[in-house]
Write a protein that holds these residues in place. Structure first.
Motif, short mmCIF file in Angstrom:
data_model
loop_
_atom_site.label_atom_id
_atom_site.label_comp_id
_atom_site.label_asym_id
_atom_site.label_seq_id
_atom_site.Cartn_x
_atom_site.Cartn_y
_atom_site.Cartn_z
N UNK A 133 0.80 -0.90 -0.09
CA UNK A 133 -0.50 0.19 -0.19
C UNK A 133 0.58 1.22 -0.08
N UNK A 134 2.70 0.96 0.05
CA UNK A 134 2.71 2.25 -0.47
C UNK A 134 3.81 1.95 -0.92
N UNK A 135 4.20 3.09 -2.19
CA UNK A 135 4.68 3.26 -3.12
C UNK A 135 5.33 4.10 -3.32
N UNK A 136 6.89 4.00 -3.91
CA UNK A 136 8.33 5.51 -4.31
C UNK A 136 8.62 5.72 -4.96
N UNK A 137 8.84 6.45 -5.75
CA UNK A 137 10.26 7.12 -6.91
C UNK A 137 11.15 7.54 -5.86
N UNK A 138 12.37 6.78 -6.58
CA UNK A 138 13.35 7.79 -5.84
C UNK A 138 14.58 7.61 -7.55
#
Lengths: 114, 111
Positions: free
Chosen positions: A30-35
């Motif tokens: 349920x958590x998503x990230x961009x790096x």
């Protein structure tokens, strides 16, 4: 192989183009990230989504526009980029935002801005 | 933001144990210590994490100092495939649940 899939693997775009990076996971996270990662540097956090809502924007320029259409998908829309934006863009997901939740990364999209 | 300090690089012989140190003197009581590694042309890969107690999994062991100001990632028998950049990270709540990478340690493994 990773459980986080990023497309395309490579992208070359001009400074006037509009393109999108896509990220998909089917782990129920349920958590998503961009790096963003420059050569020989550690990944730098750009955005965090939690339950499809933007929870963290690390003062990223507006030429980068994230979108989370549903719990499995994360997009990064690109417009009017600069050559210095050339980098490896990594997507990650975690079960939740809890501090004990490991992040699962994709293998990234290598972006070149000409 | 909570910071970590790692040596720039380390070298190991194949099939020997490797101890990768990390200092995190500004750690807060609720911060978790995570380790990731990144092989060439790949995204970071989760290795292990812990809060206070030592942790073991199939990849590695994590030894956490009693005062939590430092930790050590232990690879019990290094292989050539373990050559990578190893990142020690504090997962902290600082205006949001952030995972901020430090500079990492590049591990070289000699055959």
């Amino acid at each position: 192989d990773t459980e986080v899939t990023q497309t395309p693997k490579h992208l070359v775009m001009g400074m006037t183009n509009k393109k999108s990076l896509k990220c998909e996971q089917h782990m129920g996270h349920r958590a998503m990230y961009w790096y963003k990662q420059k050569a020989k540097k550690p990944p730098e956090l750009m955005f965090v989504y939690s339950y499809e809502k933007l929870s963290i924007n690390e003062s990223v320029p507006s030429r980068f526009s994230p979108e989370c259409p549903n719990s499995s998908l994360l997009n990064l829309h690109l417009h009017a980029l600069q050559p210095e934006d050339s980098a490896l863009y990594l997507c990650a997901s975690s079960q939740g935002q809890g501090l004990g939740s490991p992040l699962h990364f994709g293998n990234g999209t290598r972006l070149t801005v000409t | 933001d909570a910071k970590t300090t790692q040596p720039n690089s380390m070298e190991s012989n194949e099939e020997e144990p490797v101890h990768l140190p990390c200092n995190h003197s500004t750690i807060s009581g609720t911060d978790y210590i995570h380790w990731y590694r990144q092989l060439p042309s790949q995204g970071p890969e989760y290795v292990i994490h812990g809060l206070t107690s030592n942790v073991n999994n199939r990849m590695a062991s994590l030894a956490i100092a009693e005062d939590r100001k430092s930790s050590t990632l232990i690879l019990h028998r290094a292989t050539l495939r373990d050559a990578a950049v190893y990142y020690c990270i504090l997962r902290a709540y600082t205006g949001g649940f952030k995972t901020i990478f430090g500079a990492g340690t590049r591990l070289f493994v000699k055959a």
